[in-house]
Motif scaffolding. Structure first.
Motif, PDB file in Angstrom:
ATOM      1  N   MET A 250       7.202   5.851   0.929  1.00  0.00           N
ATOM      2  CA  MET A 250       6.108   6.788   1.079  1.00  0.00           C
ATOM      3  C   MET A 250       6.078   7.283   2.521  1.00  0.00           C
ATOM      4  SD  MET A 250       3.119   4.911  -1.163  1.00  0.00           S
ATOM      5  CE  MET A 250       2.935   3.588   0.042  1.00  0.00           C
ATOM      6  N   ASN A 251       6.307   8.567   2.686  1.00  0.00           N
ATOM      7  CA  ASN A 251       6.290   9.197   3.999  1.00  0.00           C
ATOM      8  C   ASN A 251       5.175  10.224   4.072  1.00  0.00           C
ATOM      9  OD1 ASN A 251       8.662   7.758   4.710  1.00  0.00           O
ATOM     10  ND2 ASN A 251       9.963   9.387   3.882  1.00  0.00           N
ATOM     11  N   SER A 252       4.839  10.609   5.287  1.00  0.00           N
ATOM     12  CA  SER A 252       3.803  11.618   5.513  1.00  0.00           C
ATOM     13  C   SER A 252       2.541  11.306   4.733  1.00  0.00           C
ATOM     14  CB  SER A 252       4.334  13.008   5.145  1.00  0.00           C
ATOM     15  OG  SER A 252       5.483  13.333   5.898  1.00  0.00           O
ATOM     16  N   LEU A 253       2.089  10.084   4.837  1.00  0.00           N
ATOM     17  CA  LEU A 253       0.953   9.631   4.044  1.00  0.00           C
ATOM     18  C   LEU A 253      -0.331  10.356   4.434  1.00  0.00           C
ATOM     19  CD1 LEU A 253       1.863   5.879   3.893  1.00  0.00           C
ATOM     20  CD2 LEU A 253       1.412   7.325   1.902  1.00  0.00           C
ATOM     21  N   LYS A 254      -1.145  10.591   3.422  1.00  0.00           N
ATOM     22  CA  LYS A 254      -2.416  11.277   3.571  1.00  0.00           C
ATOM     23  C   LYS A 254      -3.549  10.364   3.135  1.00  0.00           C
ATOM     24  CE  LYS A 254      -0.181  15.623   2.198  1.00  0.00           C
ATOM     25  NZ  LYS A 254      -0.202  16.742   1.222  1.00  0.00           N
ATOM     26  N   PRO A 255      -4.755  10.596   3.629  1.00  0.00           N
ATOM     27  CA  PRO A 255      -5.882   9.769   3.186  1.00  0.00           C
ATOM     28  C   PRO A 255      -6.049   9.751   1.673  1.00  0.00           C
ATOM     29  CG  PRO A 255      -6.508  11.013   5.115  1.00  0.00           C
ATOM     30  CD  PRO A 255      -5.140  11.507   4.714  1.00  0.00           C
ATOM     31  N   GLU A 256      -5.743  10.850   0.998  1.00  0.00           N
ATOM     32  CA  GLU A 256      -5.874  10.894  -0.447  1.00  0.00           C
ATOM     33  C   GLU A 256      -4.840  10.047  -1.178  1.00  0.00           C
ATOM     34  OE1 GLU A 256      -4.651  15.200   0.772  1.00  0.00           O
ATOM     35  OE2 GLU A 256      -5.717  13.510   1.671  1.00  0.00           O
ATOM     36  N   ASP A 257      -3.867   9.506  -0.462  1.00  0.00           N
ATOM     37  CA  ASP A 257      -2.927   8.561  -1.051  1.00  0.00           C
ATOM     38  C   ASP A 257      -3.512   7.156  -1.149  1.00  0.00           C
ATOM     39  OD1 ASP A 257      -0.785  10.446  -1.336  1.00  0.00           O
ATOM     40  OD2 ASP A 257      -0.333  10.199   0.799  1.00  0.00           O
ATOM     41  N   THR A 258      -4.660   6.933  -0.554  1.00  0.00           N
ATOM     42  CA  THR A 258      -5.293   5.624  -0.587  1.00  0.00           C
ATOM     43  C   THR A 258      -5.587   5.212  -2.021  1.00  0.00           C
ATOM     44  OG1 THR A 258      -6.275   5.870   1.605  1.00  0.00           O
ATOM     45  CG2 THR A 258      -7.313   4.293   0.117  1.00  0.00           C
ATOM     46  N   ALA A 259      -5.094   4.057  -2.412  1.00  0.00           N
ATOM     47  CA  ALA A 259      -5.255   3.572  -3.773  1.00  0.00           C
ATOM     48  C   ALA A 259      -4.607   2.203  -3.893  1.00  0.00           C
ATOM     49  CB  ALA A 259      -4.610   4.534  -4.777  1.00  0.00           C
ATOM     50  N   VAL A 260      -4.848   1.565  -5.020  1.00  0.00           N
ATOM     51  CA  VAL A 260      -4.062   0.408  -5.399  1.00  0.00           C
ATOM     52  C   VAL A 260      -2.847   0.918  -6.154  1.00  0.00           C
ATOM     53  CG1 VAL A 260      -3.976  -1.743  -6.702  1.00  0.00           C
ATOM     54  CG2 VAL A 260      -6.075  -1.086  -5.506  1.00  0.00           C
ATOM     55  N   TYR A 261      -1.678   0.513  -5.726  1.00  0.00           N
ATOM     56  CA  TYR A 261      -0.435   0.961  -6.327  1.00  0.00           C
ATOM     57  C   TYR A 261       0.111  -0.126  -7.236  1.00  0.00           C
ATOM     58  CZ  TYR A 261      -0.221   5.120  -3.436  1.00  0.00           C
ATOM     59  OH  TYR A 261      -0.482   6.340  -2.859  1.00  0.00           O
ATOM     60  N   PHE A 262       0.440   0.269  -8.455  1.00  0.00           N
ATOM     61  CA  PHE A 262       0.937  -0.647  -9.464  1.00  0.00           C
ATOM     62  C   PHE A 262       2.361  -0.286  -9.859  1.00  0.00           C
ATOM     63  CE2 PHE A 262      -3.634  -0.495  -9.973  1.00  0.00           C
ATOM     64  CZ  PHE A 262      -3.986  -1.820 -10.165  1.00  0.00           C
ATOM     65  N   CYS A 263       3.165  -1.300 -10.044  1.00  0.00           N
ATOM     66  CA  CYS A 263       4.503  -1.132 -10.582  1.00  0.00           C
ATOM     67  C   CYS A 263       4.475  -1.409 -12.071  1.00  0.00           C
ATOM     68  CB  CYS A 263       5.470  -2.092  -9.881  1.00  0.00           C
ATOM     69  SG  CYS A 263       7.160  -2.049 -10.498  1.00  0.00           S
ATOM     70  N   SER A 264       5.246  -0.645 -12.826  1.00  0.00           N
ATOM     71  CA  SER A 264       5.335  -0.837 -14.262  1.00  0.00           C
ATOM     72  C   SER A 264       6.778  -0.677 -14.708  1.00  0.00           C
ATOM     73  CB  SER A 264       4.451   0.178 -14.993  1.00  0.00           C
ATOM     74  OG  SER A 264       4.521   0.000 -16.395  1.00  0.00           O
ATOM     75  N   ALA A 265       7.138  -1.395 -15.755  1.00  0.00           N
ATOM     76  CA  ALA A 265       8.483  -1.289 -16.292  1.00  0.00           C
ATOM     77  C   ALA A 265       8.455  -1.381 -17.808  1.00  0.00           C
ATOM     78  CB  ALA A 265       9.391  -2.378 -15.724  1.00  0.00           C
ATOM     79  N   ASP A 266       9.205  -0.501 -18.439  1.00  0.00           N
ATOM     80  CA  ASP A 266       9.419  -0.520 -19.886  1.00  0.00           C
ATOM     81  C   ASP A 266      10.750  -1.235 -20.093  1.00  0.00           C
ATOM     82  OD1 ASP A 266       9.861  -0.023 -22.574  1.00  0.00           O
ATOM     83  OD2 ASP A 266      10.039   2.153 -22.345  1.00  0.00           O
ATOM     84  N   LEU A 267      10.702  -2.439 -20.633  1.00  0.00           N
ATOM     85  CA  LEU A 267      11.910  -3.237 -20.724  1.00  0.00           C
ATOM     86  C   LEU A 267      11.895  -4.164 -21.921  1.00  0.00           C
ATOM     87  CD1 LEU A 267      11.091  -6.329 -19.696  1.00  0.00           C
ATOM     88  CD2 LEU A 267      11.052  -5.196 -17.474  1.00  0.00           C
ATOM     89  N   THR A 268      13.065  -4.699 -22.214  1.00  0.00           N
ATOM     90  CA  THR A 268      13.182  -5.706 -23.254  1.00  0.00           C
ATOM     91  C   THR A 268      13.474  -7.053 -22.627  1.00  0.00           C
ATOM     92  OG1 THR A 268      15.520  -5.116 -23.579  1.00  0.00           O
ATOM     93  CG2 THR A 268      13.916  -4.148 -25.080  1.00  0.00           C
ATOM     94  N   SER A 269      12.841  -8.069 -23.166  1.00  0.00           N
ATOM     95  CA  SER A 269      13.056  -9.450 -22.778  1.00  0.00           C
ATOM     96  C   SER A 269      13.037 -10.283 -24.043  1.00  0.00           C
ATOM     97  CB  SER A 269      11.976  -9.902 -21.790  1.00  0.00           C
ATOM     98  OG  SER A 269      10.723 -10.025 -22.440  1.00  0.00           O
ATOM     99  N   VAL A 270      12.879 -11.587 -23.893  1.00  0.00           N
ATOM    100  CA  VAL A 270      12.772 -12.449 -25.068  1.00  0.00           C
ATOM    101  C   VAL A 270      11.547 -12.111 -25.902  1.00  0.00           C
ATOM    102  CG1 VAL A 270      14.082 -14.343 -24.074  1.00  0.00           C
ATOM    103  CG2 VAL A 270      11.616 -14.231 -23.712  1.00  0.00           C
ATOM    104  N   ARG A 271      10.593 -11.416 -25.329  1.00  0.00           N
ATOM    105  CA  ARG A 271       9.384 -11.018 -26.038  1.00  0.00           C
ATOM    106  C   ARG A 271       9.513  -9.644 -26.691  1.00  0.00           C
ATOM    107  NH1 ARG A 271       4.928 -14.188 -24.824  1.00  0.00           N
ATOM    108  NH2 ARG A 271       5.246 -15.671 -23.110  1.00  0.00           N
ATOM    109  N   GLY A 272      10.701  -9.063 -26.633  1.00  0.00           N
ATOM    110  CA  GLY A 272      10.904  -7.745 -27.189  1.00  0.00           C
ATOM    111  C   GLY A 272      10.631  -6.656 -26.166  1.00  0.00           C
ATOM    112  N   ARG A 273      10.527  -5.427 -26.639  1.00  0.00           N
ATOM    113  CA  ARG A 273      10.304  -4.291 -25.759  1.00  0.00           C
ATOM    114  C   ARG A 273       8.817  -4.061 -25.539  1.00  0.00           C
ATOM    115  NH1 ARG A 273      12.594   1.934 -26.449  1.00  0.00           N
ATOM    116  NH2 ARG A 273      11.589   2.771 -24.565  1.00  0.00           N
ATOM    117  N   ARG A 274       8.434  -3.972 -24.309  1.00  0.00           N
ATOM    118  CA  ARG A 274       7.054  -3.703 -23.952  1.00  0.00           C
ATOM    119  C   ARG A 274       6.967  -3.277 -22.500  1.00  0.00           C
ATOM    120  NH1 ARG A 274       3.360  -8.619 -22.141  1.00  0.00           N
ATOM    121  NH2 ARG A 274       2.812  -6.897 -20.758  1.00  0.00           N
ATOM    122  N   ASP A 275       5.799  -2.800 -22.130  1.00  0.00           N
ATOM    123  CA  ASP A 275       5.517  -2.457 -20.743  1.00  0.00           C
ATOM    124  C   ASP A 275       4.995  -3.674 -19.997  1.00  0.00           C
ATOM    125  OD1 ASP A 275       4.186   0.876 -21.415  1.00  0.00           O
ATOM    126  OD2 ASP A 275       6.237   0.188 -21.092  1.00  0.00           O
TER     127      ASP A 275
END
Length: 119
Positions: free
Chosen positions: A82-107
């Motif tokens: 993240m470059n040139s950050l602005k005050p409006e970028d303020t937030a909690v940032y979450f990572c997400s992945a759509d993947l398969t594991s032993v539990r099958g495919r899920r987010d």
């Protein structure tokens, strides 16, 4: 089981930069896509950037030209530069992945990391 853990957030001045990391643990069979989302107080969670298993990236209009999503498959890690950050970028940032594991495919979702852009 799979877990995603974000890191790299913090307080930064407007115009500054941060690099967020999302490290995945556990046995992953296939990753279809991964992405970063953010949620500011009293607002809905919004898409920031995504990257497909083939490496194609997409960005929200608000961050195009400023943010870059990337991955290091050897480290099972996705990054958000993240470059040139602005005050409006303020937030909690979450990572997400759509993947398969032993539990099958899920987010999967991480717990989030706080980014605050302020003087």
């Amino acid at each position: 089981q799979v877990q995603l853990v974000e890191s790299g957030g913090g307080l930064v001045q407007p115009g500054g930069s941060l690099r967020l990391s999302c490290a995945a643990s556990g046995t992953i069979f296939r990753v279809y896509a991964a992405g970063w989302y953010r949620q500011a107080p009293e607002k809905q969670r919004a898409l920031v950037a995504t990257i497909t298993g083939a490496g194609s990236a997409d960005y929200a209009d608000s961050v195009k030209g400023r943010f870059t999503i990337s991955r290091d498959n050897a480290k099972n890690t996705v990054y958000l530069q993240m470059n040139s950050l602005k005050p409006e970028d303020t937030a909690v940032y979450f990572c997400s992945a759509d993947l398969t594991s032993v539990r099958g495919r899920r987010d999967y979702w991480g717990q989030g990391t706080q980014v605050t852009v302020s003087s």
